[in-house]
Scaffold this motif. Structure first.
Motif, PDB file in Angstrom:
ATOM      1  N   ALA A   1      -5.519   0.444   5.077  1.00  0.00           N
ATOM      2  CA  ALA A   1      -5.426   1.253   3.856  1.00  0.00           C
ATOM      3  C   ALA A   1      -6.674   2.109   3.686  1.00  0.00           C
ATOM      4  O   ALA A   1      -6.584   3.273   3.295  1.00  0.00           O
TER       5      ALA A   1
ATOM      6  N   VAL B   1      -6.207  -4.124   4.285  1.00  0.00           N
ATOM      7  CA  VAL B   1      -7.244  -3.381   3.562  1.00  0.00           C
ATOM      8  C   VAL B   1      -7.937  -2.389   4.501  1.00  0.00           C
ATOM      9  O   VAL B   1      -8.208  -1.248   4.113  1.00  0.00           O
TER      10      VAL B   1
ATOM     11  N   LEU C   1      -7.303   2.793  -3.530  1.00  0.00           N
ATOM     12  CA  LEU C   1      -7.857   1.767  -2.667  1.00  0.00           C
ATOM     13  C   LEU C   1      -8.350   0.568  -3.467  1.00  0.00           C
ATOM     14  O   LEU C   1      -8.123  -0.579  -3.074  1.00  0.00           O
TER      15      LEU C   1
ATOM     16  N   PHE D   1      -5.212  -1.318  -4.844  1.00  0.00           N
ATOM     17  CA  PHE D   1      -4.551  -2.030  -3.754  1.00  0.00           C
ATOM     18  C   PHE D   1      -5.363  -3.249  -3.325  1.00  0.00           C
ATOM     19  O   PHE D   1      -4.812  -4.331  -3.127  1.00  0.00           O
ATOM     20  N   THR D   2      -6.683  -3.081  -3.183  1.00  0.00           N
ATOM     21  CA  THR D   2      -7.527  -4.194  -2.748  1.00  0.00           C
ATOM     22  C   THR D   2      -7.470  -5.349  -3.734  1.00  0.00           C
ATOM     23  O   THR D   2      -7.374  -6.514  -3.333  1.00  0.00           O
TER      24      THR D   2
ATOM     25  N   TRP E   1      -3.968  -6.936  -3.459  1.00  0.00           N
ATOM     26  CA  TRP E   1      -3.800  -7.613  -2.178  1.00  0.00           C
ATOM     27  C   TRP E   1      -4.669  -8.858  -2.084  1.00  0.00           C
ATOM     28  O   TRP E   1      -4.278  -9.849  -1.472  1.00  0.00           O
TER      29      TRP E   1
ATOM     30  N   PHE F   1       0.831  -1.209   0.000  1.00  0.00           N
ATOM     31  CA  PHE F   1       0.000   0.000   0.000  1.00  0.00           C
ATOM     32  C   PHE F   1       0.865   1.258   0.000  1.00  0.00           C
ATOM     33  O   PHE F   1       0.575   2.214  -0.720  1.00  0.00           O
TER      34      PHE F   1
ATOM     35  N   ASN G   1      -6.535   6.087   3.565  1.00  0.00           N
ATOM     36  CA  ASN G   1      -7.075   6.738   2.379  1.00  0.00           C
ATOM     37  C   ASN G   1      -8.194   7.707   2.756  1.00  0.00           C
ATOM     38  O   ASN G   1      -8.287   8.806   2.197  1.00  0.00           O
TER      39      ASN G   1
ATOM     40  N   ALA H   1       0.897   4.079  -2.853  1.00  0.00           N
ATOM     41  CA  ALA H   1       0.596   5.466  -2.498  1.00  0.00           C
ATOM     42  C   ALA H   1       1.688   6.404  -3.002  1.00  0.00           C
ATOM     43  O   ALA H   1       1.396   7.507  -3.483  1.00  0.00           O
TER      44      ALA H   1
END
Length: 85
Positions: free
Chosen positions: A76, A73, A32, A35-36, A39, A14, A80, A18
Protein backbone atom coordinates in the motif's frame (compact mmCIF):
# COMPACT_ATOMS: atom_id res chain seq x y z
CA UNK A 1 -3.01 -21.00 2.95
CA UNK A 2 -4.83 -19.03 5.62
CA UNK A 3 -1.98 -16.51 5.77
CA UNK A 4 -2.16 -15.91 2.03
CA UNK A 5 -5.92 -15.39 2.19
CA UNK A 6 -5.54 -12.86 5.02
CA UNK A 7 -2.82 -10.98 3.11
CA UNK A 8 -5.07 -10.84 0.03
CA UNK A 9 -7.84 -9.55 2.30
CA UNK A 10 -5.54 -6.71 3.32
CA UNK A 11 -4.87 -5.82 -0.28
CA UNK A 12 -8.60 -5.92 -0.98
CA UNK A 13 -9.21 -3.58 1.97
CA UNK A 14 -6.65 -1.13 0.58
CA UNK A 15 -8.27 -1.27 -2.87
CA UNK A 16 -11.71 -0.61 -1.39
CA UNK A 17 -10.43 2.33 0.67
CA UNK A 18 -8.64 3.73 -2.40
CA UNK A 19 -11.87 3.58 -4.41
CA UNK A 20 -13.83 5.23 -1.61
CA UNK A 21 -11.06 7.82 -1.29
CA UNK A 22 -11.76 9.03 -4.80
CA UNK A 23 -15.01 10.60 -3.61
CA UNK A 24 -13.94 11.58 -0.07
CA UNK A 25 -11.11 14.15 -0.19
CA UNK A 26 -9.88 13.77 3.40
CA UNK A 27 -9.59 10.00 2.97
CA UNK A 28 -7.54 10.47 -0.19
CA UNK A 29 -5.02 12.53 1.78
CA UNK A 30 -4.91 10.17 4.76
CA UNK A 31 -5.43 6.88 2.91
CA UNK A 32 -2.24 5.21 4.07
CA UNK A 33 -2.75 6.14 7.74
CA UNK A 34 -6.39 4.99 7.75
CA UNK A 35 -5.52 1.74 6.00
CA UNK A 36 -2.60 1.07 8.35
CA UNK A 37 -4.79 1.60 11.41
CA UNK A 38 -7.61 -0.63 10.09
CA UNK A 39 -5.16 -3.29 8.96
CA UNK A 40 -3.31 -3.29 12.28
CA UNK A 41 -6.59 -3.90 14.10
CA UNK A 42 -7.60 -6.66 11.65
CA UNK A 43 -4.17 -8.31 11.92
CA UNK A 44 -4.31 -8.17 15.71
CA UNK A 45 -7.75 -9.80 15.66
CA UNK A 46 -6.40 -12.50 13.35
CA UNK A 47 -3.52 -13.11 15.76
CA UNK A 48 -5.90 -13.26 18.71
CA UNK A 49 -8.03 -15.86 16.94
CA UNK A 50 -4.90 -17.92 16.30
CA UNK A 51 -3.99 -17.77 19.97
CA UNK A 52 -7.43 -18.32 21.48
CA UNK A 53 -9.11 -20.72 19.05
CA UNK A 54 -6.24 -22.48 17.27
CA UNK A 55 -4.15 -22.84 20.41
CA UNK A 56 -0.93 -21.27 19.15
CA UNK A 57 1.29 -19.41 21.59
CA UNK A 58 1.86 -15.67 21.35
CA UNK A 59 5.48 -16.21 20.28
CA UNK A 60 4.38 -18.63 17.55
CA UNK A 61 1.81 -16.16 16.21
CA UNK A 62 4.03 -13.07 16.38
CA UNK A 63 6.08 -13.73 13.20
CA UNK A 64 2.88 -14.53 11.30
CA UNK A 65 1.38 -11.27 12.57
CA UNK A 66 4.35 -9.33 11.21
CA UNK A 67 4.11 -11.01 7.81
CA UNK A 68 0.35 -10.53 7.61
CA UNK A 69 0.60 -6.90 8.69
CA UNK A 70 3.72 -5.72 6.88
CA UNK A 71 3.22 -7.15 3.38
CA UNK A 72 -0.07 -5.31 2.65
CA UNK A 73 1.18 -2.13 4.35
CA UNK A 74 4.41 -2.17 2.32
CA UNK A 75 2.51 -2.72 -0.92
CA UNK A 76 0.00 0.00 0.00
CA UNK A 77 2.88 2.36 0.77
CA UNK A 78 4.47 1.65 -2.61
CA UNK A 79 1.18 2.16 -4.48
CA UNK A 80 0.39 5.32 -2.55
CA UNK A 81 3.87 6.70 -3.23
CA UNK A 82 3.56 5.96 -6.93
CA UNK A 83 0.10 7.59 -7.10
CA UNK A 84 1.41 10.81 -5.53
CA UNK A 85 4.02 11.29 -8.27
Amino acid sequence: MHTLIVILGGLLLFAILALIGRSIPWLRHHLLAVFTLFWFIASAINMTVGIVHAGYSFMAELPIFFVVFLIPVALAWAVNRKRQR
